[in-house]
Design an enzyme around this catalytic site. Sequence first.
Site, PDB file in Angstrom:
ATOM      1  N   HIS A  78       0.678  -1.192  -0.109  1.00  0.00           N
ATOM      2  CA  HIS A  78       0.151  -0.040   0.048  1.00  0.00           C
ATOM      3  C   HIS A  78       0.837   1.255  -0.080  1.00  0.00           C
ATOM      4  O   HIS A  78       1.706   1.278   0.815  1.00  0.00           O
ATOM      5  CB  HIS A  78      -0.777  -0.013   1.106  1.00  0.00           C
ATOM      6  N   SER A  79       0.594   2.294  -0.942  1.00  0.00           N
ATOM      7  CA  SER A  79       1.135   3.387  -1.025  1.00  0.00           C
ATOM      8  C   SER A  79       2.819   3.346  -1.231  1.00  0.00           C
ATOM      9  O   SER A  79       2.955   2.546  -2.239  1.00  0.00           O
ATOM     10  CB  SER A  79       1.068   4.247   0.315  1.00  0.00           C
ATOM     11  N   MET A  80       3.455   3.832  -0.427  1.00  0.00           N
ATOM     12  CA  MET A  80       5.173   3.630  -0.556  1.00  0.00           C
ATOM     13  C   MET A  80       5.474   1.911  -0.728  1.00  0.00           C
ATOM     14  O   MET A  80       6.025   1.548  -1.469  1.00  0.00           O
ATOM     15  CB  MET A  80       5.801   3.870   0.466  1.00  0.00           C
ATOM     16  N   SER A 106      -1.740  -1.137  -4.002  1.00  0.00           N
ATOM     17  CA  SER A 106      -2.995  -0.502  -3.432  1.00  0.00           C
ATOM     18  C   SER A 106      -2.586   1.233  -3.280  1.00  0.00           C
ATOM     19  O   SER A 106      -1.417   1.593  -2.472  1.00  0.00           O
ATOM     20  CB  SER A 106      -3.083  -1.093  -2.070  1.00  0.00           C
TER      21      SER A 106
END
Length: 239
Positions: A78-80, A106
């Site tokens: 997710h993200s990073m 994500s």
Amino acid sequence: MMKKHIVFCLPYAGGASSLYIKWRHHVHSDVELYPLEYAGRGKRFSEPFYSSMDEATFDLFHRIANEISPGGYSFFGHSMGGLIAYELCRRMMKEGYPPPSHLFLSGVKAPDQPRGKSIHHLPNEEFKTEIQALNGTPQEVIHHPEIFDIFAPILRADFKLIEEYQLIEKEWHISTPITGIYGTEDDVDQEELARWSAFTTGEFHLEGYPGGHFFIHNHHQEIVRRMCERVGVRYVVKR
């Protein structure tokens, strides 16, 4: 005996592997959710932070290379964590390992997109304001200086990693199927997640869930169900 399929889970900026622990309640015994811990937090708190994406993927590759199961493996980030998952996939292929069965990416922009304004170098109060606007850091961390002083170096290191990331053009295509996942109220929207389709020669799927950037906290059960379907393993809610 059926071999387990492993899903390696990579946290977002400032996050630790513990955020994925409760996800394990929603998988059958023939799949293993394996949260990865970055250097500098959790059980690895005493280790120095990563200085670059290459350093991060080198470290994580050596931590999972011997864990790869005959039942296959996938990445969720997710993200990073999504950006690291993509680069870790490339690292696995570069080192001669079979690619992951699936990438679940994500709340993260495709690698060729601008990463946004730089905040990792800002003075503490300005940095705190920017972090607070993301609504992903608990209020007790934001409003208690002694706690914030512990978390700020972690957040700064992670945002530096994101903000200084550059896509290396050589061999940026992967063959692994990708599922892009987004929050319907997130700034990283459906259109930006759809850009990931250009990075794989395999199948691409796109799915949205209600919520902002940290929608995964409210929809992890549905996300785990979809992950199980995509990699061909059973889904169950453990009691």
